[in-house]
Write an enzyme that holds these catalytic residues in place. Structure first.
Site, short mmCIF file in Angstrom:
data_model
loop_
_atom_site.label_atom_id
_atom_site.label_comp_id
_atom_site.label_asym_id
_atom_site.label_seq_id
_atom_site.Cartn_x
_atom_site.Cartn_y
_atom_site.Cartn_z
N THR A 97 21.79 -17.00 -23.24
CA THR A 97 21.96 -15.68 -23.86
C THR A 97 21.79 -15.74 -25.37
O THR A 97 21.14 -14.87 -25.97
CB THR A 97 23.33 -15.09 -23.50
OG1 THR A 97 23.40 -14.89 -22.09
CG2 THR A 97 23.56 -13.76 -24.21
N SER A 135 17.02 -8.96 -19.10
CA SER A 135 18.24 -9.76 -19.20
C SER A 135 17.83 -11.17 -19.59
O SER A 135 16.68 -11.57 -19.38
CB SER A 135 18.96 -9.79 -17.84
OG SER A 135 19.95 -10.80 -17.82
N THR A 136 18.75 -11.92 -20.14
CA THR A 136 18.50 -13.34 -20.36
C THR A 136 18.13 -14.01 -19.04
O THR A 136 17.29 -14.91 -18.98
CB THR A 136 19.75 -14.02 -20.94
OG1 THR A 136 20.06 -13.44 -22.20
CG2 THR A 136 19.54 -15.52 -21.11
N ASN A 137 18.76 -13.52 -17.96
CA ASN A 137 18.64 -14.21 -16.68
C ASN A 137 17.28 -14.06 -16.01
O ASN A 137 16.98 -14.78 -15.06
CB ASN A 137 19.73 -13.71 -15.73
CG ASN A 137 21.11 -13.90 -16.32
OD1 ASN A 137 21.30 -14.67 -17.26
ND2 ASN A 137 22.10 -13.20 -15.77
N THR A 182 3.76 -62.74 -6.23
CA THR A 182 4.77 -61.97 -5.52
C THR A 182 6.13 -62.52 -5.91
O THR A 182 6.33 -63.73 -5.91
CB THR A 182 4.57 -62.07 -4.00
OG1 THR A 182 4.60 -63.45 -3.61
CG2 THR A 182 3.26 -61.44 -3.57
N SER A 313 6.18 -59.03 -35.97
CA SER A 313 7.45 -59.62 -36.38
C SER A 313 7.58 -59.62 -37.89
O SER A 313 6.60 -59.78 -38.61
CB SER A 313 7.57 -61.06 -35.86
OG SER A 313 8.72 -61.70 -36.36
N SER A 314 8.81 -59.47 -38.35
CA SER A 314 9.10 -59.53 -39.78
C SER A 314 9.41 -60.96 -40.22
O SER A 314 9.60 -61.22 -41.41
CB SER A 314 10.28 -58.62 -40.13
OG SER A 314 11.45 -59.05 -39.43
N LYS A 319 2.59 -63.10 -35.08
CA LYS A 319 3.08 -62.62 -33.79
C LYS A 319 2.62 -61.18 -33.55
O LYS A 319 2.72 -60.32 -34.42
CB LYS A 319 4.61 -62.68 -33.72
CG LYS A 319 5.19 -62.45 -32.33
CD LYS A 319 6.70 -62.68 -32.35
CE LYS A 319 7.26 -62.74 -30.93
NZ LYS A 319 7.17 -61.47 -30.24
#
Length: 458
Positions: A97, A135-137, A182, A313-314, A319
């Site tokens: 609403t 209506s909102t509905n 598997t 990577s830092s 990497k």
């Protein structure tokens, strides 16, 4: 600041704001979650309000001046000029609403300006004019379904493109033989192309399911007003509003046969989100498989060479991480979480209304966008994947499961003894097999690997 009164008393509203008293109270009642209403939902709501104003003008329930002013304001909302004024949180209480009223008030104030008035003067009233016979509905679920249709079409197109790039890899990698696996353990030979072909087939099923389900969400309850009975709405409006909406929006919605059912039951969202969940599970599985096959690259499977899209990577120089598959996985996991919320909300409606429609619509739209984002990222990433043929061959030739075809000629027990002897004597299994069968190793490899032996350089 300006002062407005909504029946509960006076309330101050920022002078520049296009919203009104109901919206201002909602901002106090519902703390901001950081979530934002989807732009397609706001656009769809603009179409709903424009269709109502247009039809009410044609039927004589609004003056031509008011109808035109509302339609112009709706056009601004549809085009995004007023979307920043829709400020109520998507997860607000009240079955939507406050969101409907936010939209009504913004349109009313902008239409008032178009007619020469000032904000808060309401030459066009948010309820008596903008929300007339609604209506909102019925407006909220209708706008939600329209937005889903738009995003569903976009998702299907994206999934179709993803299927195509997977099929290209199926062709490209068809002759690259490798060990199957598997339970993550060595299994019989398979080609990389066959693996990508299986991925493409799974995505193909998702594409078809999502394409077909659009039919299920086209029926809307607009005209049903509060609970689907059409109370407080003129019959001519009820009968014609969906046609007007379809003509104005270009979205092929249809009037539900049972407006009461369409107002209280949101199961179609559970159905659609269930198919989104299926796509999420396939994207998650495919992304994980790509990560595994490209793992290493030196100490892992290493059978795929993944694109170097950014530093990984830092602290570790050189990497590179599978960031795009990881992004896709996170999008998919989020959709799985949304599915739990949507299903719980769909099942939590009571009697004539589901008060949790805001959550249902919001997270369905969010899931559609998340999956489209994931598929788009994979669509750009997968064409750059390369096969590491040397690593695939190395992994295959040192895997004992490559001898599985030999059990047809020599029996399970005999082949198992060769493998056991290989372990005990720490001897190459190809040497043992060649010795036991009195066959050259090259001939044995060609016999075992058949038509793929040439591709392996044997």
């Amino acid at each position: 600041m300006r002062v407005e009164n909504d029946g509960l008393g006076n309330i101050e509203i920022p002078e520049e704001a296009y919203w009104g008293a109901h919206t201002q109270r909602a901002l106090k009642n519902f703390h901001n979650t950081g979530e934002k209403l989807d732009k397609e939902f706001i656009r769809a709501y603009g179409y709903v309000k424009k269709a109502a104003a247009s039809l009410n003008g044609k039927l004589g329930f609004l003056s031509r001046e008011k109808s035109d002013a509302i339609c112009k304001a709706c056009d601004e909302l549809i085009n995004g000029a007023l979307s920043g004024q829709i400020v109520v949180d998507p997860l607000s209480g009240g079955a939507g609403t406050s969101i409907n009223m936010n939209i009504n008030e913004v349109i009313a104030n902008r239409a008032t300006e178009i007619l020469g008035g000032k904000k808060g003067e309401y030459l066009v009233h948010p309820l008596d004019d903008v929300n007339k016979f609604q209506s909102t509905n019925d407006t909220f679920p209708t706008a939600g379904k329209m937005a889903v249709i738009v995003l569903l079409k976009e998702l299907v197109s994206t999934v179709e493109r993803l299927q195509a790039v997977l099929q290209e890899k199926e062709k490209e990698f068809w002759s690259v033989m490798k060990p199957g696996r598997t339970q993550l353990m060595d299994a019989v030979p398979i080609s990389l192309g066959q693996e990508f072909g299986a991925m493409a087939e799974a995505i193909s099923r998702d594409r078809w399911r999502l394409y077909k389900v659009e039919e299920r969400i086209r029926t809307v309850n607009l005209g049903g007003t509060a609970i689907g009975t059409g109370i407080a709405a003129d019959k001519r409006f009820v009968l014609s509003i969906v046609n007007e909406l379809r003509n104005i929006s270009g979205i092929r919605v249809a009037k539900a046969e049972n407006l009461i059912d369409a107002t209280q039951n949101m199961d179609v969202f559970a159905e659609i989100h269930g198919l989104l969940k299926s796509l999420a599970t396939n994207l998650l599985k495919i992304s994980n498989d790509i990560r595994l096959l490209g793992s290493g690259p030196n100490a892992g499977f290493g059978e795929l060479e993944l694109p170097k899209v950014q530093a990984g990577s830092s602290i570790m120089p050189g990497k590179i991480n599978p960031v795009v598959p990881e992004y896709s996985i996170q999008m998919a996991i989020s959709v799985l979480a949304h599915d739990v919320a949507v299903n719980f909300a769909v099942s939590s409606g009571n009697l004539e209304l589901n008060p949790f429609v805001p959550l249902i619509v919001h997270y369905t739209l969010k899931s559609l966008r998340f999956l489209a984002n994931a598929a788009k990222s994979l669509e750009r990433y997968i064409p750059e994947i390369k096969a590491n043929k040397d690593k695939a061959q190395e992994n295959l030739l040192k895997s004992e499961t490559v001898f599985t075809p030999m059990i047809t000629a020599y029996g399970y027990e005999r082949v198992q003894k060769w493998i056991k002897r290989s372990h005990e004597e720490r001897k190459d299994i190809w040497e043992i097999a060649a010795e036991e069968t009195e066959t050259k190793i090259s001939e044995l490899k060609a016999k075992l690997l058949g038509k793929h032996s040439t591709g392996l350089g044997l």
